[in-house]
Motif scaffolding. Sequence first.
Motif, PDB file in Angstrom:
ATOM      1  N   GLY A   1     -12.014   3.234  -9.224  1.00 26.14           N
ATOM      2  CA  GLY A   1     -11.776   4.381 -10.082  1.00 26.14           C
ATOM      3  C   GLY A   1     -10.316   4.631 -10.383  1.00 26.14           C
ATOM      4  N   GLY A   2      -9.419   3.918  -9.743  1.00 24.59           N
ATOM      5  CA  GLY A   2      -7.987   4.077  -9.969  1.00 24.59           C
ATOM      6  C   GLY A   2      -7.275   2.801  -9.566  1.00 24.59           C
ATOM      7  N   TYR A   3      -6.014   2.682 -10.006  1.00 20.49           N
ATOM      8  CA  TYR A   3      -5.279   1.440  -9.803  1.00 20.49           C
ATOM      9  C   TYR A   3      -3.905   1.722  -9.214  1.00 20.49           C
ATOM     10  CZ  TYR A   3      -8.688   0.770 -13.444  1.00 20.49           C
ATOM     11  OH  TYR A   3      -9.835   0.800 -14.165  1.00 20.49           O
ATOM     12  N   PRO A   4      -3.443   0.848  -8.369  1.00 22.80           N
ATOM     13  CA  PRO A   4      -4.175  -0.238  -7.720  1.00 22.80           C
ATOM     14  C   PRO A   4      -5.077   0.297  -6.603  1.00 22.80           C
ATOM     15  CG  PRO A   4      -1.938  -0.169  -6.862  1.00 22.80           C
ATOM     16  CD  PRO A   4      -2.032   0.893  -7.927  1.00 22.80           C
ATOM     17  N   THR A   5      -6.168  -0.398  -6.380  1.00 19.83           N
ATOM     18  CA  THR A   5      -7.041  -0.138  -5.235  1.00 19.83           C
ATOM     19  C   THR A   5      -6.999  -1.381  -4.363  1.00 19.83           C
ATOM     20  OG1 THR A   5      -8.498   1.394  -6.401  1.00 19.83           O
ATOM     21  CG2 THR A   5      -9.417   0.273  -4.482  1.00 19.83           C
ATOM     22  N   PHE A   6      -6.863  -1.171  -3.056  1.00 18.32           N
ATOM     23  CA  PHE A   6      -6.746  -2.288  -2.119  1.00 18.32           C
ATOM     24  C   PHE A   6      -7.934  -2.312  -1.163  1.00 18.32           C
ATOM     25  CE2 PHE A   6      -2.427  -1.391  -3.429  1.00 18.32           C
ATOM     26  CZ  PHE A   6      -1.911  -2.652  -3.636  1.00 18.32           C
TER      27      PHE A   6
ATOM     28  N   LEU B   1      -6.481   3.703  -2.141  1.00 20.40           N
ATOM     29  CA  LEU B   1      -6.101   3.806  -3.543  1.00 20.40           C
ATOM     30  C   LEU B   1      -4.617   4.106  -3.621  1.00 20.40           C
ATOM     31  CD1 LEU B   1      -6.661   4.189  -6.614  1.00 20.40           C
ATOM     32  CD2 LEU B   1      -7.240   6.564  -6.083  1.00 20.40           C
ATOM     33  N   GLY B   2      -3.915   3.386  -4.473  1.00 19.79           N
ATOM     34  CA  GLY B   2      -2.499   3.639  -4.702  1.00 19.79           C
ATOM     35  C   GLY B   2      -1.606   2.657  -3.980  1.00 19.79           C
ATOM     36  N   LEU B   3      -0.414   2.476  -4.518  1.00 23.57           N
ATOM     37  CA  LEU B   3       0.546   1.549  -3.931  1.00 23.57           C
ATOM     38  C   LEU B   3       1.187   2.211  -2.720  1.00 23.57           C
ATOM     39  CD1 LEU B   3       2.014  -1.106  -3.969  1.00 23.57           C
ATOM     40  CD2 LEU B   3       3.633  -0.138  -5.601  1.00 23.57           C
ATOM     41  N   ASP B   4       0.836   1.718  -1.555  1.00 30.84           N
ATOM     42  CA  ASP B   4       1.348   2.241  -0.287  1.00 30.84           C
ATOM     43  C   ASP B   4       1.935   1.053   0.471  1.00 30.84           C
ATOM     44  OD1 ASP B   4       1.750   3.193   2.298  1.00 30.84           O
ATOM     45  OD2 ASP B   4      -0.085   4.384   2.311  1.00 30.84           O
ATOM     46  N   LEU B   5       3.224   0.787   0.254  1.00 29.78           N
ATOM     47  CA  LEU B   5       3.847  -0.397   0.853  1.00 29.78           C
ATOM     48  C   LEU B   5       3.844  -0.358   2.374  1.00 29.78           C
ATOM     49  CD1 LEU B   5       6.795  -1.265  -1.541  1.00 29.78           C
ATOM     50  CD2 LEU B   5       4.716  -2.571  -1.121  1.00 29.78           C
ATOM     51  N   VAL B   6       3.857   0.817   2.970  1.00 28.12           N
ATOM     52  CA  VAL B   6       3.794   0.900   4.428  1.00 28.12           C
ATOM     53  C   VAL B   6       2.470   0.317   4.919  1.00 28.12           C
ATOM     54  CG1 VAL B   6       3.729   2.477   6.402  1.00 28.12           C
ATOM     55  CG2 VAL B   6       5.390   2.837   4.569  1.00 28.12           C
ATOM     56  N   ARG B   7       1.363   0.656   4.249  1.00 28.43           N
ATOM     57  CA  ARG B   7       0.056   0.100   4.637  1.00 28.43           C
ATOM     58  C   ARG B   7       0.000  -1.401   4.359  1.00 28.43           C
ATOM     59  NH1 ARG B   7      -4.784   4.301   3.173  1.00 28.43           N
ATOM     60  NH2 ARG B   7      -5.964   3.263   4.816  1.00 28.43           N
ATOM     61  N   VAL B   8       0.540  -1.797   3.207  1.00 31.71           N
ATOM     62  CA  VAL B   8       0.570  -3.220   2.875  1.00 31.71           C
ATOM     63  C   VAL B   8       1.334  -3.987   3.950  1.00 31.71           C
ATOM     64  CG1 VAL B   8       1.480  -4.932   1.254  1.00 31.71           C
ATOM     65  CG2 VAL B   8       0.282  -2.911   0.390  1.00 31.71           C
TER      66      VAL B   8
END
Length: 175
Positions: free
Chosen positions: A123-128, A142-149
């Motif tokens: 439903g939203g971008y980016p989704t991981f 959902l969302g760009l979260d570089l800490v999680r990445v």
Amino acid sequence: ADKATPDGRRITNNLFGKAPEIGDKITDYDLYDIDGNIHHLADYQGKWLLLDFSTYYCGPCRMFTPSVKYFYEKDVNKNLEIVTITLDTKNQFEKMMAEEKYTSPLLNDRDGENGIFALYKIGGYPTFYVVNPNGTITDTWLGLDLVRVLKVIKDAGGFAAPEFKTENGVTTINN
């Protein structure tokens, strides 16, 4: 709508389907690279996956691309594949590949909103989605979260993730 049509499948899934959740096995789909070769998520079994559901016109999605290139330059793909799956039209998909020069898998199902994006209820971008080597989903957001990445890359990829430093609104990589 007829359930056999692409729009009918999307509507039926949106009304009655459920998005894959943590603990579920991933759902496979025919995905195509820029040359038209078919790929499947099952092809990556035995490796950790970070699935990046993205689009050409999404700013945060495109901001993630330099990070992916950095991780691939550091050989993160020995244990982990970062697979970007795009919703875009053929022209946008080709433009995205040409402009960004992807070094990691960039795939498209050619079904737009009626394919894997409907199946996963994106439903939203980016989704991981994070998928373990056995094909089980271990995390999603959902969302760009570089800490999680970076946590995924460190934990799943066995990769000494870089340290980020932010000063005055500017983030830099320290190592």
